[in-house]
Design a protein around this motif. Structure first.
Motif, PDB file in Angstrom:
ATOM      1  N   THR A  66       0.150 -10.398  -0.255  1.00 13.28           N
ATOM      2  CA  THR A  66      -1.117 -10.156  -0.943  1.00 13.28           C
ATOM      3  C   THR A  66      -1.946  -9.150  -0.149  1.00 13.28           C
ATOM      4  N   VAL A  67      -2.863  -8.536  -0.858  1.00 10.25           N
ATOM      5  CA  VAL A  67      -3.895  -7.722  -0.229  1.00 10.25           C
ATOM      6  C   VAL A  67      -5.171  -7.973  -1.023  1.00 10.25           C
ATOM      7  N   THR A  68      -6.258  -8.136  -0.314  1.00  9.62           N
ATOM      8  CA  THR A  68      -7.566  -8.243  -0.960  1.00  9.62           C
ATOM      9  C   THR A  68      -8.334  -6.976  -0.633  1.00  9.62           C
ATOM     10  N   TRP A  69      -8.716  -6.285  -1.710  1.00 11.27           N
ATOM     11  CA  TRP A  69      -9.476  -5.042  -1.599  1.00 11.27           C
ATOM     12  C   TRP A  69     -10.946  -5.317  -1.825  1.00 11.27           C
ATOM     13  N   LYS A  70     -11.780  -4.594  -1.121  1.00  8.46           N
ATOM     14  CA  LYS A  70     -13.223  -4.599  -1.375  1.00  8.46           C
ATOM     15  C   LYS A  70     -13.626  -3.147  -1.523  1.00  8.46           C
ATOM     16  N   GLY A  71     -14.258  -2.818  -2.666  1.00  9.32           N
ATOM     17  CA  GLY A  71     -14.672  -1.445  -2.916  1.00  9.32           C
ATOM     18  C   GLY A  71     -15.902  -1.412  -3.796  1.00  9.32           C
ATOM     19  N   LEU A  96       4.573   5.843   0.172  1.00 13.74           N
ATOM     20  CA  LEU A  96       3.163   6.227   0.209  1.00 13.74           C
ATOM     21  C   LEU A  96       2.365   5.461  -0.850  1.00 13.74           C
ATOM     22  N   ALA A  97       2.981   5.175  -1.990  1.00 12.27           N
ATOM     23  CA  ALA A  97       2.296   4.430  -3.048  1.00 12.27           C
ATOM     24  C   ALA A  97       2.007   2.983  -2.650  1.00 12.27           C
ATOM     25  N   ARG A  98       2.759   2.445  -1.701  1.00  7.83           N
ATOM     26  CA  ARG A  98       2.522   1.059  -1.278  1.00  7.83           C
ATOM     27  C   ARG A  98       1.872   0.969   0.104  1.00  7.83           C
ATOM     28  N   SER A  99       1.436   2.107   0.623  1.00  8.36           N
ATOM     29  CA  SER A  99       0.779   2.148   1.932  1.00  8.36           C
ATOM     30  C   SER A  99      -0.681   1.714   1.820  1.00  8.36           C
ATOM     31  N   ASP A 113      -2.827   1.812   4.305  1.00  3.72           N
ATOM     32  CA  ASP A 113      -3.630   2.793   5.041  1.00  3.72           C
ATOM     33  C   ASP A 113      -3.918   4.039   4.203  1.00  3.72           C
ATOM     34  N   PHE A 114      -2.908   4.521   3.458  1.00  2.00           N
ATOM     35  CA  PHE A 114      -3.137   5.694   2.628  1.00  2.00           C
ATOM     36  C   PHE A 114      -4.078   5.373   1.470  1.00  2.00           C
ATOM     37  N   HIS A 115      -3.973   4.172   0.903  1.00  2.00           N
ATOM     38  CA  HIS A 115      -4.879   3.793  -0.183  1.00  2.00           C
ATOM     39  C   HIS A 115      -6.333   3.825   0.311  1.00  2.00           C
ATOM     40  N   VAL A 116      -6.559   3.285   1.492  1.00  2.00           N
ATOM     41  CA  VAL A 116      -7.917   3.297   2.059  1.00  2.00           C
ATOM     42  C   VAL A 116      -8.404   4.736   2.207  1.00  2.00           C
ATOM     43  N   GLU A 117      -7.543   5.601   2.717  1.00  2.00           N
ATOM     44  CA  GLU A 117      -7.895   7.020   2.911  1.00  2.00           C
ATOM     45  C   GLU A 117      -8.156   7.715   1.572  1.00  2.00           C
ATOM     46  N   SER A 118      -7.281   7.492   0.603  1.00  2.00           N
ATOM     47  CA  SER A 118      -7.388   8.223  -0.667  1.00  2.00           C
ATOM     48  C   SER A 118      -8.494   7.676  -1.570  1.00  2.00           C
ATOM     49  N   ALA A 119      -8.942   6.461  -1.318  1.00  2.00           N
ATOM     50  CA  ALA A 119      -9.988   5.850  -2.153  1.00  2.00           C
ATOM     51  C   ALA A 119     -11.310   5.769  -1.393  1.00  2.00           C
ATOM     52  N   SER A 120     -11.539   6.716  -0.512  1.00  2.00           N
ATOM     53  CA  SER A 120     -12.761   6.674   0.302  1.00  2.00           C
ATOM     54  C   SER A 120     -14.038   6.813  -0.532  1.00  2.00           C
ATOM     55  N   LYS A 138     -11.587  -0.966   1.176  1.00  2.00           N
ATOM     56  CA  LYS A 138     -11.092  -1.519   2.429  1.00  2.00           C
ATOM     57  C   LYS A 138     -10.201  -2.702   2.098  1.00  2.00           C
ATOM     58  N   ALA A 139      -9.134  -2.866   2.876  1.00  2.75           N
ATOM     59  CA  ALA A 139      -8.302  -4.060   2.782  1.00  2.75           C
ATOM     60  C   ALA A 139      -8.929  -5.087   3.714  1.00  2.75           C
ATOM     61  N   ILE A 140      -9.335  -6.235   3.170  1.00  2.92           N
ATOM     62  CA  ILE A 140     -10.089  -7.191   3.983  1.00  2.92           C
ATOM     63  C   ILE A 140      -9.325  -8.476   4.295  1.00  2.92           C
ATOM     64  N   SER A 141      -8.222  -8.730   3.585  1.00  3.38           N
ATOM     65  CA  SER A 141      -7.390  -9.887   3.940  1.00  3.38           C
ATOM     66  C   SER A 141      -6.002  -9.723   3.359  1.00  3.38           C
ATOM     67  N   GLY A 142      -5.092 -10.589   3.823  1.00  2.00           N
ATOM     68  CA  GLY A 142      -3.692 -10.436   3.468  1.00  2.00           C
ATOM     69  C   GLY A 142      -3.130  -9.282   4.274  1.00  2.00           C
ATOM     70  N   ARG A 143      -2.298  -8.463   3.681  1.00  2.00           N
ATOM     71  CA  ARG A 143      -1.755  -7.271   4.340  1.00  2.00           C
ATOM     72  C   ARG A 143      -2.889  -6.250   4.402  1.00  2.00           C
ATOM     73  N   ILE A 144      -3.344  -5.917   5.600  1.00  2.14           N
ATOM     74  CA  ILE A 144      -4.480  -5.000   5.718  1.00  2.14           C
ATOM     75  C   ILE A 144      -4.100  -3.627   6.264  1.00  2.14           C
ATOM     76  N   SER A 145      -2.832  -3.443   6.608  1.00  5.24           N
ATOM     77  CA  SER A 145      -2.350  -2.120   7.013  1.00  5.24           C
ATOM     78  C   SER A 145      -0.834  -2.088   6.848  1.00  5.24           C
ATOM     79  N   GLY A 146      -0.274  -0.891   6.912  1.00  8.07           N
ATOM     80  CA  GLY A 146       1.169  -0.743   6.772  1.00  8.07           C
ATOM     81  C   GLY A 146       1.611  -0.728   5.320  1.00  8.07           C
ATOM     82  N   LEU A 147       2.886  -1.068   5.099  1.00 12.71           N
ATOM     83  CA  LEU A 147       3.494  -1.024   3.774  1.00 12.71           C
ATOM     84  C   LEU A 147       3.601  -2.425   3.193  1.00 12.71           C
TER      85      LEU A 147
END
Length: 152
Positions: free
Chosen positions: A52-57, A20-23, A25-32, A37-46
């Motif tokens: 890489t993941v690029t976050w925009k918040g 769950l800590a590396r999910s 999808d859960f990060h997007v939900e918990s940081a609403s 939002k994950a906008i590039s790299g790994r954008i869903s799943g574990l």
């Protein structure tokens, strides 16, 4: 260098806490609250090693981007993400998981450096460190509540 060290006790198996800590999808939900939002790299799943993941918040009233790379990974005991691009001089987040008699101890160790020299250090002491700590505490509380609800 600033360090934030948090420990969260969770009544759930280590594998579930780790996943769950590396999910993404859960990060997007918990940081609403910050519209993460994950906008590039790994954008869903574990997320996995070397991904890489690029976050925009929205933080401090601005939409900010932060790209992380998973630089260390040992299932289900720890993983580390490190900033590749973003607004810090450097940013490293170690996620450590230890089994306990009642579940899992989740430890976050964040080490970062702020830009802007003296001004950055002042901003860090009055706002940035507090903001990051509250953000992580909220995320950890979400992980804990989600897993402990599922375990009942």
């Amino acid at each position: 260098m600033t360090t934030i060290h948090l420990t969260t006790k969770i009544n759930a198996p280590i594998e579930k806490v780790f996943d769950l800590a590396r999910s993404i999808d859960f990060h997007v939900e918990s940081a609403s609250k910050t519209k993460e939002k994950a906008i590039s790299g790994r954008i869903s799943g574990l997320i996995e090693l070397n991904e890489t993941v690029t976050w925009k918040g929205k933080h401090f009233g601005f939409y900010l981007k932060h790209q992380s790379l998973i630089t260390a990974y040992n299932y289900p005991n720890h993983f580390t993400d490190q900033m590749v691009n973003g607004h810090f001089k450097s940013f490293r987040h170690q996620h450590i998981f230890n089994p306990t008699s009642s579940g899992t101890e989740m430890i976050d160790i964040i080490e970062y450096k702020v830009p802007l020299g003296f001004l950055g250090r002042i901003l860090n002491s009055i706002a940035i460190k507090n903001h990051l700590t509250k953000f992580l505490l909220s995320r950890n509380r979400s992980i804990k509540l989600h897993l402990e609800r599922k375990e009942i």
